[in-house]
Write a protein that holds these residues in place. Structure first.
Motif, PDB file in Angstrom:
ATOM      1  N   LEU A   1       0.860   7.899   0.097  1.00  0.00           N
ATOM      2  CA  LEU A   1       0.986   6.445  -0.051  1.00  0.00           C
ATOM      3  C   LEU A   1       2.384   6.027  -0.518  1.00  0.00           C
ATOM      4  O   LEU A   1       2.773   4.870  -0.331  1.00  0.00           O
ATOM      5  CB  LEU A   1      -0.060   5.902  -1.027  1.00  0.00           C
ATOM      6  CG  LEU A   1      -1.521   6.037  -0.581  1.00  0.00           C
ATOM      7  CD1 LEU A   1      -2.442   5.441  -1.634  1.00  0.00           C
ATOM      8  CD2 LEU A   1      -1.740   5.386   0.763  1.00  0.00           C
ATOM      9  N   MET A   2       3.146   6.942  -1.094  1.00  0.00           N
ATOM     10  CA  MET A   2       4.502   6.625  -1.545  1.00  0.00           C
ATOM     11  C   MET A   2       5.484   6.528  -0.373  1.00  0.00           C
ATOM     12  O   MET A   2       6.581   6.012  -0.531  1.00  0.00           O
ATOM     13  CB  MET A   2       4.995   7.670  -2.545  1.00  0.00           C
ATOM     14  CG  MET A   2       4.129   7.765  -3.797  1.00  0.00           C
ATOM     15  SD  MET A   2       3.883   6.201  -4.644  1.00  0.00           S
ATOM     16  CE  MET A   2       5.506   5.934  -5.285  1.00  0.00           C
ATOM     17  N   GLY A   3       5.086   7.028   0.784  1.00  0.00           N
ATOM     18  CA  GLY A   3       5.999   7.016   1.929  1.00  0.00           C
ATOM     19  C   GLY A   3       5.436   6.411   3.198  1.00  0.00           C
ATOM     20  O   GLY A   3       6.189   6.086   4.120  1.00  0.00           O
ATOM     21  N   TYR A   4       4.111   6.255   3.260  1.00  0.00           N
ATOM     22  CA  TYR A   4       3.492   5.776   4.494  1.00  0.00           C
ATOM     23  C   TYR A   4       2.514   4.650   4.202  1.00  0.00           C
ATOM     24  O   TYR A   4       1.830   4.661   3.188  1.00  0.00           O
ATOM     25  CB  TYR A   4       2.786   6.934   5.220  1.00  0.00           C
ATOM     26  CG  TYR A   4       3.774   7.977   5.669  1.00  0.00           C
ATOM     27  CD1 TYR A   4       4.360   7.899   6.930  1.00  0.00           C
ATOM     28  CD2 TYR A   4       4.169   9.012   4.830  1.00  0.00           C
ATOM     29  CE1 TYR A   4       5.295   8.834   7.334  1.00  0.00           C
ATOM     30  CE2 TYR A   4       5.105   9.943   5.225  1.00  0.00           C
ATOM     31  CZ  TYR A   4       5.669   9.853   6.481  1.00  0.00           C
ATOM     32  OH  TYR A   4       6.605  10.764   6.877  1.00  0.00           O
ATOM     33  N   LYS A   5       2.454   3.712   5.121  1.00  0.00           N
ATOM     34  CA  LYS A   5       1.600   2.533   4.941  1.00  0.00           C
ATOM     35  C   LYS A   5       0.189   2.847   5.444  1.00  0.00           C
ATOM     36  O   LYS A   5      -0.182   2.512   6.567  1.00  0.00           O
ATOM     37  CB  LYS A   5       2.202   1.341   5.688  1.00  0.00           C
ATOM     38  CG  LYS A   5       1.506   0.057   5.378  1.00  0.00           C
ATOM     39  CD  LYS A   5       2.186  -1.114   6.025  1.00  0.00           C
ATOM     40  CE  LYS A   5       1.393  -2.352   5.631  1.00  0.00           C
ATOM     41  NZ  LYS A   5       1.908  -3.545   6.187  1.00  0.00           N
ATOM     42  N   ILE A   6      -0.585   3.473   4.582  1.00  0.00           N
ATOM     43  CA  ILE A   6      -1.983   3.790   4.887  1.00  0.00           C
ATOM     44  C   ILE A   6      -2.815   2.793   4.091  1.00  0.00           C
ATOM     45  O   ILE A   6      -3.121   3.015   2.926  1.00  0.00           O
ATOM     46  CB  ILE A   6      -2.329   5.246   4.508  1.00  0.00           C
ATOM     47  CG1 ILE A   6      -1.406   6.204   5.263  1.00  0.00           C
ATOM     48  CG2 ILE A   6      -3.790   5.545   4.796  1.00  0.00           C
ATOM     49  CD1 ILE A   6      -1.548   7.651   4.858  1.00  0.00           C
ATOM     50  N   ASP A   7      -3.155   1.669   4.731  1.00  0.00           N
ATOM     51  CA  ASP A   7      -3.836   0.604   3.995  1.00  0.00           C
ATOM     52  C   ASP A   7      -5.195   0.227   4.571  1.00  0.00           C
ATOM     53  O   ASP A   7      -5.824  -0.718   4.113  1.00  0.00           O
ATOM     54  CB  ASP A   7      -2.942  -0.635   3.911  1.00  0.00           C
ATOM     55  CG  ASP A   7      -2.485  -1.123   5.272  1.00  0.00           C
ATOM     56  OD1 ASP A   7      -2.899  -0.558   6.299  1.00  0.00           O
ATOM     57  OD2 ASP A   7      -1.694  -2.082   5.303  1.00  0.00           O
ATOM     58  N   ALA A   8      -5.662   0.988   5.546  1.00  0.00           N
ATOM     59  CA  ALA A   8      -6.967   0.681   6.141  1.00  0.00           C
ATOM     60  C   ALA A   8      -7.825   1.943   6.176  1.00  0.00           C
ATOM     61  O   ALA A   8      -7.304   3.052   6.350  1.00  0.00           O
ATOM     62  CB  ALA A   8      -6.774   0.141   7.557  1.00  0.00           C
ATOM     63  N   PRO A   9      -9.136   1.780   6.002  1.00  0.00           N
ATOM     64  CA  PRO A   9     -10.023   2.942   6.136  1.00  0.00           C
ATOM     65  C   PRO A   9      -9.901   3.534   7.544  1.00  0.00           C
ATOM     66  O   PRO A   9      -9.607   2.822   8.504  1.00  0.00           O
ATOM     67  CB  PRO A   9     -11.419   2.360   5.917  1.00  0.00           C
ATOM     68  CG  PRO A   9     -11.182   1.109   5.123  1.00  0.00           C
ATOM     69  CD  PRO A   9      -9.862   0.573   5.613  1.00  0.00           C
TER      70      PRO A   9
END
Length: 180
Positions: A146-154
């Motif tokens: 999460l510090m480097g990639y936009k993982i914001d959805a299940p």
């Protein structure tokens, strides 16, 4: 006076020609050094079959709650009887994202946007950027995706390491993470 002018013109011509020759020689040598340095940096450790390959394994939890850290553990094993080293650039051993060294895709195969820094580096890497792996030993590092990639959805995400051109680490497995 005319003879002095002609002599001066000849001397300047010879001087200019000599300076041009030296400049071209220096430029050729500089170009050759840059090419050799680039080849040395770009060439992964595994390219020479006589050099043993460090084995790298990534681990990640199969399931993670949305918004919680997604920790990827990166372990480098040395199966040989001699100490080996690799460059920590473009690996979790830097302890933060300074480049997009993972390829993260969602279940549709779409790339997840990288949101970290993009550091420029000098080549070849300085000696202090190498991490030694003892004979028959291993080293590990963890990093939060999460510090480097936009993982914001299940969803289901696939993580593939792609920094081997800099670090020299090859043969890294991929991991799949289900974000709920």
């Amino acid at each position: 006076m005319k003879n002095q002018f002609i002599a001066m013109a000849v001397i300047l011509s010879v001087f200019s020609f000599t300076a041009c020759q030296q400049s071209q020689s220096t430029q050729h040598n500089t170009t050759q050094q840059v090419q050799e340095t680039t080849a040395a940096v770009a060439e992964p450790v595994a390219a020479d079959s006589s050099v043993p390959v460090l084995e790298t394994v990534m681990f990640a939890p199969a399931k993670v709650k949305a918004g919680k850290p997604i920790l990827v553990k990166f372990t480098v094993n040395n199966p040989t009887t001699k100490e080996q080293a690799f460059c920590k650039w473009h690996t979790p051993f830097e302890q933060r994202f300074l480049n997009s060294f993972f390829e993260v895709t969602n279940s549709k195969g779409e790339a997840v946007p990288y949101k970290g820094a993009m550091a420029k580096r000098v080549t070849p890497p300085p000696a202090d950027t190498y991490i030694k792996v003892p004979a028959k030993g291993s080293v590990s590092a963890e990093i939060d995706l999460l510090m480097g990639y936009k993982i914001d959805a299940p969803g289901t995400y696939k993580v593939v390491y792609q920094g081997e051109g800099v670090s020299g680490l090859t043969k890294v497995n991929e991991v799949t993470i289900n974000v709920e």
